[in-house]
Design an enzyme around this catalytic site. Structure first.
Site, mmCIF file in Angstrom:
data_model
loop_
_atom_site.group_PDB
_atom_site.id
_atom_site.type_symbol
_atom_site.label_atom_id
_atom_site.label_comp_id
_atom_site.label_asym_id
_atom_site.label_seq_id
_atom_site.Cartn_x
_atom_site.Cartn_y
_atom_site.Cartn_z
ATOM 1 N N HIS A 78 12.140 -16.642 22.447
ATOM 2 C CA HIS A 78 12.903 -16.358 23.662
ATOM 3 C C HIS A 78 12.079 -15.540 24.644
ATOM 4 O O HIS A 78 12.634 -14.949 25.579
ATOM 5 C CB HIS A 78 14.197 -15.617 23.325
ATOM 6 C CG HIS A 78 15.199 -16.463 22.577
ATOM 7 N ND1 HIS A 78 16.468 -16.012 22.271
ATOM 8 C CD2 HIS A 78 15.122 -17.713 22.080
ATOM 9 C CE1 HIS A 78 17.126 -16.963 21.603
ATOM 10 N NE2 HIS A 78 16.319 -18.001 21.482
ATOM 11 N N ASP B 179 14.002 -15.571 18.393
ATOM 12 C CA ASP B 179 14.510 -14.668 19.422
ATOM 13 C C ASP B 179 13.319 -14.131 20.202
ATOM 14 O O ASP B 179 12.294 -14.807 20.294
ATOM 15 C CB ASP B 179 15.358 -13.549 18.801
ATOM 16 C CG ASP B 179 16.494 -13.100 19.718
ATOM 17 O OD1 ASP B 179 16.184 -12.669 20.848
ATOM 18 O OD2 ASP B 179 17.667 -13.172 19.324
#
Length: 450
Positions: free
Chosen positions: A279, A256
């Site tokens: 991310h 993430d």
């Protein structure tokens, strides 16, 4: 004569006792601060003018199987109350299994939590005690002046949590399946201040690796955070309602955001981060459930983002209120990144998202010296701003982004309702950016939060 000499000797003995009694009393009081049963490594001795509290001296076994929670809590409570500078030591060469627990303050300032060995939780949800929260593992609450450092390892043992049926990557086409879904944050700091987190290695958290809520004056440096690229919701460092934060010189690769900045954060400086796969580095998401979110004075600089789904991102939900402003992204190298530069005011990872008119406003955002390569399947720059609350004062200079795959032509940036200036020609050219301020600004809640 004999009686006189006897009286003289008794008098001298009494005087001697009275003279040395205060010294003896002081020695007894200082020894009370030392931990019981000193270990062979010198627990309880003064090291660099600090008292060392080795968790083994409080009953920790460190074999990776025994439950050492109570020993850690006792060591913490003892060190927390000590009046001198002190170190709670997790010694090298041992593996300590700890249940979900809360280390509570306030403590006398100057406490160091030194991790030289390995700390880990129970192995997965089936091993987690039913009477313990599955939303958090190690919590530090109401602490002022804590340093957490060391060359050891914090192992979150997250794989069995990632494989719960409810996780997005387990269902067909990213869907989720029914079932319990709570997963613990590895290390959570709550309502704490003057924190220094340095030199730690942490891997495979079930959820966020670090989470800071309602904290201030946080210095984070030289961390190594690792989890697989497909491990869900494993943000490296998440901050929320936290201010005066410095995150420097760290390596983060996970499933993430490397760093995620939530509502209520300001005065945040992020520098020299090696991020990816991940991310990217994100502000948001903000404004979910029609909430008010305020974020300002954020700087990200001198960093590398590699093989990531996003680069530097601002993401807000429709229907929110508040503002994001005074944001600087500077001197960042992108290496095969999808969406290197992105503002998304339509963020919604759910199905059937409802269009709403209000939005968290985004203004005064600067991108300078952003260079590198992007995945040709995405836009090198994407500004998807609200219909009713445009993005304003977006400034770009020295932005050069090329496709990472050879033989592909430059992809045009995407713009929607975004206004700003380009001081130097960008690659690819940002022709869709509208110059100057918009003719009309929304009249509802876009008042800056500072």
């Amino acid at each position: 004569m004999i009686f006189f000499l006897f009286r003289t000797q008794v008098f001298l003995i009494l005087v001697t006792c009275l003279l040395f009694l205060p010294i003896y009393g002081r020695l007894s009081m200082s020894l009370i601060s030392f931990s019981p049963s000193p270990s062979p490594e010198g627990t309880g001795e003064i090291v660099e003018r600090s008292l060392v509290f080795d968790v083994r001296s409080f009953g920790a076994v460190g074999d990776g199987v025994s439950d050492d929670t109570q020993a850690f809590q006792l060591a913490w409570d003892t060190a927390c109350r000590a009046e001198e500078s002190r170190i709670l030591l997790v010694p090298k060469g041992n593996v300590f299994m700890i249940q979900s627990t809360i280390f509570t303050g306030p403590c006398v300032s100057g406490l160091t939590f030194k991790v030289e060995g390995t700390i880990m939780p129970p192995d997965g949800p089936d091993s987690w005690p039913k009477n313990k929260s599955k939303k958090q593992w190690l919590v530090f609450y109401r602490i002022n002046g804590l340093t957490m450092k060391g060359g050891g390892l914090i192992d979150g043992r997250g794989e069995k949590w990632w494989n719960l049926p409810c996780k997005p990557h387990k269902g067909i086409n990213g869907t989720t399946l029914p079932g319990p879904c709570d997963s613990p944050v590895a290390i959570r700091f709550f309502m704490s201040s003057n924190l220094r987190i340095e030199g730690l290695k942490i891997k495979n958290s079930p959820k966020f690796h670090f989470r800071f809520e309602d904290c201030q004056n946080v210095h984070i440096e030289k961390l190594i955070i690792r989890s697989p690229a497909l491990s869900p919701n494993t943000d490296g460092i998440h901050i929320e309602n936290t201010n005066n934060v410095r995150i420097y010189n760290s390596l983060i690769s996970n499933g993430d955001d490397c760093v995620s900045i939530g509502a209520g954060c300001y005065n945040v400086d992020i520098k020299n981060i090696k991020c990816g796969p991940s991310h990217g580095i994100s502000i948001g998401s903000l404004g979910n459930y029609n909430s008010r979110a305020c974020v300002w004075n954020i700087t990200v600089s001198e960093s590398v983002i590699k093989n990531s789904d996003n680069g530097v991102r601002i993401k807000t939900w429709q229907g929110g209120r508040g503002s994001v402003s005074m944001v600087t992204f500077e001197s960042i190298h992108m290496d095969n990144v999808r969406n290197p530069i992105i503002i998304d005011q339509y963020y919604c990872p759910l199905k059937n998202c409802i269009n709403q008119t209000s939005a968290v406003s985004v203004s005064n955002v600067s991108y300078s010296n952003i260079r590198g390569t992007y995945d040709f399947r995405s836009f090198p720059m994407r500004f998807a701003c609200s219909d009713s609350v445009p993005c304003t004062d977006i400034m770009l200079s020295q932005v050069e982004l090329f496709p990472s795959q050879q033989g592909h032509i430059l992809t045009n940036p995407f713009c929607w309702n975004v206004y700003g200036t380009v001081s130097t020609l960008t690659t690819p050219p940002l022709l869709c950016l509208q110059a100057g301020p918009p003719l009309m600004l929304p009249q509802h809640d876009v008042v800056p939060c500072y």
